[in-house]
Scaffold this active site. Sequence first.
Site, PDB file in Angstrom:
ATOM      1  N   GLY A  73       0.814  -1.220   0.000  1.00  0.00           N
ATOM      2  CA  GLY A  73       0.000   0.000   0.000  1.00  0.00           C
ATOM      3  C   GLY A  73       0.844   1.265   0.000  1.00  0.00           C
TER       4      GLY A  73
ATOM      5  N   PHE B 130      -1.323   6.885   2.822  1.00  0.00           N
ATOM      6  CA  PHE B 130      -0.651   7.691   3.849  1.00  0.00           C
ATOM      7  C   PHE B 130       0.277   6.849   4.719  1.00  0.00           C
ATOM      8  CE2 PHE B 130      -4.356  10.365   2.906  1.00  0.00           C
ATOM      9  CZ  PHE B 130      -3.720  11.582   2.719  1.00  0.00           C
ATOM     10  N   GLY B 131      -0.185   5.641   5.104  1.00  0.00           N
ATOM     11  CA  GLY B 131       0.612   4.799   5.990  1.00  0.00           C
ATOM     12  C   GLY B 131       1.845   4.239   5.283  1.00  0.00           C
TER      13      GLY B 131
ATOM     14  N   VAL C 153      -1.897  -7.360  -4.190  1.00  0.00           N
ATOM     15  CA  VAL C 153      -1.524  -8.458  -3.293  1.00  0.00           C
ATOM     16  C   VAL C 153      -2.769  -9.292  -3.012  1.00  0.00           C
ATOM     17  CG1 VAL C 153      -0.634  -9.064  -1.025  1.00  0.00           C
ATOM     18  CG2 VAL C 153       0.339  -7.122  -2.261  1.00  0.00           C
TER      19      VAL C 153
ATOM     20  N   GLU D 172     -19.590  16.566   3.422  1.00  0.00           N
ATOM     21  CA  GLU D 172     -18.860  17.315   2.391  1.00  0.00           C
ATOM     22  C   GLU D 172     -19.532  17.172   1.027  1.00  0.00           C
ATOM     23  OE1 GLU D 172     -14.487  17.188   4.546  1.00  0.00           O
ATOM     24  OE2 GLU D 172     -15.078  15.531   3.305  1.00  0.00           O
TER      25      GLU D 172
ATOM     26  N   ASP E 253      -5.427   2.549   8.357  1.00  0.00           N
ATOM     27  CA  ASP E 253      -6.840   2.187   8.483  1.00  0.00           C
ATOM     28  C   ASP E 253      -7.068   0.692   8.707  1.00  0.00           C
ATOM     29  OD1 ASP E 253      -7.504   4.801   8.036  1.00  0.00           O
ATOM     30  OD2 ASP E 253      -8.643   4.454   6.192  1.00  0.00           O
TER      31      ASP E 253
ATOM     32  N   ALA F 138      -6.109  10.113   8.413  1.00  0.00           N
ATOM     33  CA  ALA F 138      -4.796  10.187   7.773  1.00  0.00           C
ATOM     34  C   ALA F 138      -3.666  10.306   8.795  1.00  0.00           C
ATOM     35  CB  ALA F 138      -4.788  11.389   6.818  1.00  0.00           C
TER      36      ALA F 138
HETATM   37  C1  LIG Z   1     -13.673  10.255   1.016  1.00  0.00           C
HETATM   38  C2  LIG Z   1     -12.716  10.247   2.195  1.00  0.00           C
HETATM   39  C3  LIG Z   1     -12.482  11.406   2.902  1.00  0.00           C
HETATM   40  C4  LIG Z   1     -11.598  11.406   3.984  1.00  0.00           C
HETATM   41  N1  LIG Z   1     -11.371  12.578   4.656  1.00  0.00           N
HETATM   42  C5  LIG Z   1     -10.455  12.604   5.644  1.00  0.00           C
HETATM   43  C6  LIG Z   1     -10.119  13.814   6.295  1.00  0.00           C
HETATM   44  O1  LIG Z   1     -10.675  14.865   6.002  1.00  0.00           O
HETATM   45  N2  LIG Z   1      -9.169  13.789   7.278  1.00  0.00           N
HETATM   46  C7  LIG Z   1      -8.534  12.634   7.618  1.00  0.00           C
HETATM   47  O2  LIG Z   1      -7.661  12.650   8.487  1.00  0.00           O
HETATM   48  N3  LIG Z   1      -8.830  11.478   7.021  1.00  0.00           N
HETATM   49  C8  LIG Z   1      -9.769  11.426   6.040  1.00  0.00           C
HETATM   50  N4  LIG Z   1     -10.062  10.252   5.418  1.00  0.00           N
HETATM   51  C9  LIG Z   1      -9.411   9.027   5.887  1.00  0.00           C
HETATM   52  C10 LIG Z   1      -7.995   8.901   5.342  1.00  0.00           C
HETATM   53  O3  LIG Z   1      -7.974   9.138   3.963  1.00  0.00           O
HETATM   54  C11 LIG Z   1      -7.488   7.517   5.687  1.00  0.00           C
HETATM   55  O4  LIG Z   1      -7.466   7.393   7.084  1.00  0.00           O
HETATM   56  C12 LIG Z   1      -6.108   7.266   5.116  1.00  0.00           C
HETATM   57  O5  LIG Z   1      -6.127   7.328   3.714  1.00  0.00           O
HETATM   58  C13 LIG Z   1      -5.606   5.907   5.563  1.00  0.00           C
HETATM   59  O6  LIG Z   1      -4.339   5.685   5.051  1.00  0.00           O
HETATM   60  P1  LIG Z   1      -3.849   4.198   4.743  1.00  0.00           P
HETATM   61  O7  LIG Z   1      -2.448   4.299   4.276  1.00  0.00           O
HETATM   62  O8  LIG Z   1      -4.150   3.323   5.902  1.00  0.00           O
HETATM   63  O9  LIG Z   1      -4.802   3.691   3.579  1.00  0.00           O
HETATM   64  P2  LIG Z   1      -5.023   4.331   2.117  1.00  0.00           P
HETATM   65  O10 LIG Z   1      -4.657   5.755   2.062  1.00  0.00           O
HETATM   66  O11 LIG Z   1      -6.423   3.944   1.772  1.00  0.00           O
HETATM   67  O12 LIG Z   1      -4.013   3.529   1.232  1.00  0.00           O
HETATM   68  C14 LIG Z   1      -4.139   2.152   1.021  1.00  0.00           C
HETATM   69  C15 LIG Z   1      -3.359   1.804  -0.218  1.00  0.00           C
HETATM   70  O13 LIG Z   1      -3.301   0.382  -0.319  1.00  0.00           O
HETATM   71  C16 LIG Z   1      -3.511  -0.010  -1.652  1.00  0.00           C
HETATM   72  N5  LIG Z   1      -4.037  -1.371  -1.618  1.00  0.00           N
HETATM   73  C17 LIG Z   1      -5.169  -1.816  -1.025  1.00  0.00           C
HETATM   74  N6  LIG Z   1      -5.285  -3.143  -1.180  1.00  0.00           N
HETATM   75  C18 LIG Z   1      -4.198  -3.537  -1.897  1.00  0.00           C
HETATM   76  C19 LIG Z   1      -3.762  -4.798  -2.385  1.00  0.00           C
HETATM   77  N7  LIG Z   1      -4.460  -5.924  -2.174  1.00  0.00           N
HETATM   78  N8  LIG Z   1      -2.607  -4.844  -3.082  1.00  0.00           N
HETATM   79  C20 LIG Z   1      -1.894  -3.714  -3.319  1.00  0.00           C
HETATM   80  N9  LIG Z   1      -2.268  -2.490  -2.867  1.00  0.00           N
HETATM   81  C21 LIG Z   1      -3.401  -2.417  -2.166  1.00  0.00           C
HETATM   82  C22 LIG Z   1      -4.506   1.021  -2.182  1.00  0.00           C
HETATM   83  O14 LIG Z   1      -4.436   1.107  -3.603  1.00  0.00           O
HETATM   84  C23 LIG Z   1      -4.022   2.293  -1.498  1.00  0.00           C
HETATM   85  O15 LIG Z   1      -3.084   2.987  -2.271  1.00  0.00           O
HETATM   86  C24 LIG Z   1     -10.946  10.222   4.346  1.00  0.00           C
HETATM   87  C25 LIG Z   1     -11.184   9.050   3.622  1.00  0.00           C
HETATM   88  C26 LIG Z   1     -12.070   9.051   2.558  1.00  0.00           C
HETATM   89  C27 LIG Z   1     -12.326   7.782   1.776  1.00  0.00           C
END
Ligand SMILES: Cc1cc2nc3c(=O)[nH]c(=O)nc-3n(C[C@H](O)[C@H](O)[C@H](O)COP(=O)(O)OP(=O)(O)OC[C@H]3O[C@@H](n4cnc5c(N)ncnc54)[C@H](O)[C@@H]3O)c2cc1C
Length: 463
Positions: A25, A28-29, A93, A190, A328, A339
């Site tokens: 992934g 953000f993480g 994956v 929003e 997440d 995020a």
């Molecule tokens: C519409 C929306 C609005 C939001 N607004 C806010 C906000 O205002 N403030 C805030 O703090 N947070 C907000 N969030 C939440 C925030 O975006 C998430 O908490 C954050 O993106 C989590 O980061 P992450 O790295 O865990 O996951 P993500 O950012 O979702 O990244 C996960 C990554 O993993 C990849 N992935 C998934 N499964 C696979 C796989 N099987 N194989 C390969 N790659 C894979 C995806 O393509 C993606 O790039 C919002 C979320 C959404 C959907």
Amino acid sequence: MSHGGAVPSGGNGPGAGAPRVVIIGGGFGGLAAARALRGSPVAVTLVDRAPDHLFQPLLYQCATGILSEGQITAPLRKVLARHRNVEVVMAEVTGLDAGRREVIARRPLDAGEVRIGYDYLIVAAGVSQSYFGHEEFAPLAPGMKSIADALTIRRRVLGAFEMAETAASAGERQRWLTFALVGAGPTGVELAGQIRELATRTLGGEYRASRPEDTRVLLFDGGDAPLASFGRRLSGVAAASLRDLGVELHMRTRVTGIDRGEIQVRAADGSTRRHEAGVVLWTAGVAAPPVAAALARATGAATDEAGRIAVGDDLTIAGHPEIYVVGDVMSLRQLPGVAEVAMQSGWFAGRQVRRRVAGQRPARRFRYLDLGSAAYISRGRAVLSAGPVALSGFAGWVAWLFIHIAFLTGYRNRAGAILTWWLAFTRDSRRERAFTTGQVGYLADVYDRPPALAEGGAGVRRD
Ligand SMILES: Cc1cc2nc3c(=O)[nH]c(=O)nc-3n(C[C@H](O)[C@H](O)[C@H](O)COP(=O)(O)OP(=O)(O)OC[C@H]3O[C@@H](n4cnc5c(N)ncnc54)[C@H](O)[C@@H]3O)c2cc1C
């Protein structure tokens, strides 16, 4: 990796034999983890099914024509080009061989299998939309987690105004000008605000037979008030601002069915109602992605009710000190899916690996520093909650603006977004109104399917 070398070939990268770190992934993480490993003598492979890092908090602006998809994404290869010890692999994956320490993935175009060996694994796969067991709602009420989702919503929203223009009757016209949104968390709020602003400020005067100003936006939620997580005061301010904008709030209401052109709901007093709505959008609930279940099966890791993977205080899975889960998809102390949690946990996991490789003792406990959260309601109005600070109205909006400008990844996106926002806020201009249509009647399959009715009523929760 089964084809190609496991070790990045980048000029200054570590040589063969360096510990291998795989990050699943590039959100953000994952990105924070990769950045924390910069310059460390490890070979990092970041695997993502998408080519870009996506700034999810601004998806709703892409869906409603303010920002383009390019303005809320940044190519992962470009973002990580200077991280010489990182290679990017675009693949999905699908599983894990925990015994052999290999990640199993599918390549994008031919679905060919790729296996990538690891010494340390950092899982940052995010979450998907949950329909609370009613997957049949998905084609009728798209959610918003990816660029594809945002473009689907843009097509349905802007397409509805086109449908209204050629409607055969006043009733049909009003149906197309009625939008039902399920879930009054930040995303639902929003989107609701943006659809009303789009209709009343941008589209007015462009149509002849229909009046976009007559657009109704219905916002449904099982809870007592919108933006409940922001506390009573800000939630009350948000409710008043939404009503001011013309959004119709239906709180303590559960969705029991979604049909072609209508949504069925049950209120807290047990009464049921049907509302005609040309477009229904789903912004409630999250579920762990399929890869989380595969990981849990392979490692015996525990999962919570949404399928997120339980981790210990050091963010590793019990019995697997080499596997970290962040963001997440991680289940830890009820931390919210925002995020900031993803960035801080990703950074922590990267630093832990860095320490261990350097022979230093890793930290025992991940500590989350809550920097607060913000939600945009409409031009000039937002709410922000950060510890004792609670801002709303114009002050909240200015704070929202600064936070989002500061966090947008990549200089080009940041500059582009500032210019676009300036035009959008000063002239009500939405420059990103293009949408693909496919063949004529391309939505007929969606609108002609039988009703998707839920037996018990889908619980509508905050996203
Ligand atoms: C519409 C929306 C609005 C939001 N607004 C806010 C906000 O205002 N403030 C805030 O703090 N947070 C907000 N969030 C939440 C925030 O975006 C998430 O908490 C954050 O993106 C989590 O980061 P992450 O790295 O865990 O996951 P993500 O950012 O979702 O990244 C996960 C990554 O993993 C990849 N992935 C998934 N499964 C696979 C796989 N099987 N194989 C390969 N790659 C894979 C995806 O393509 C993606 O790039 C919002 C979320 C959404 C959907």
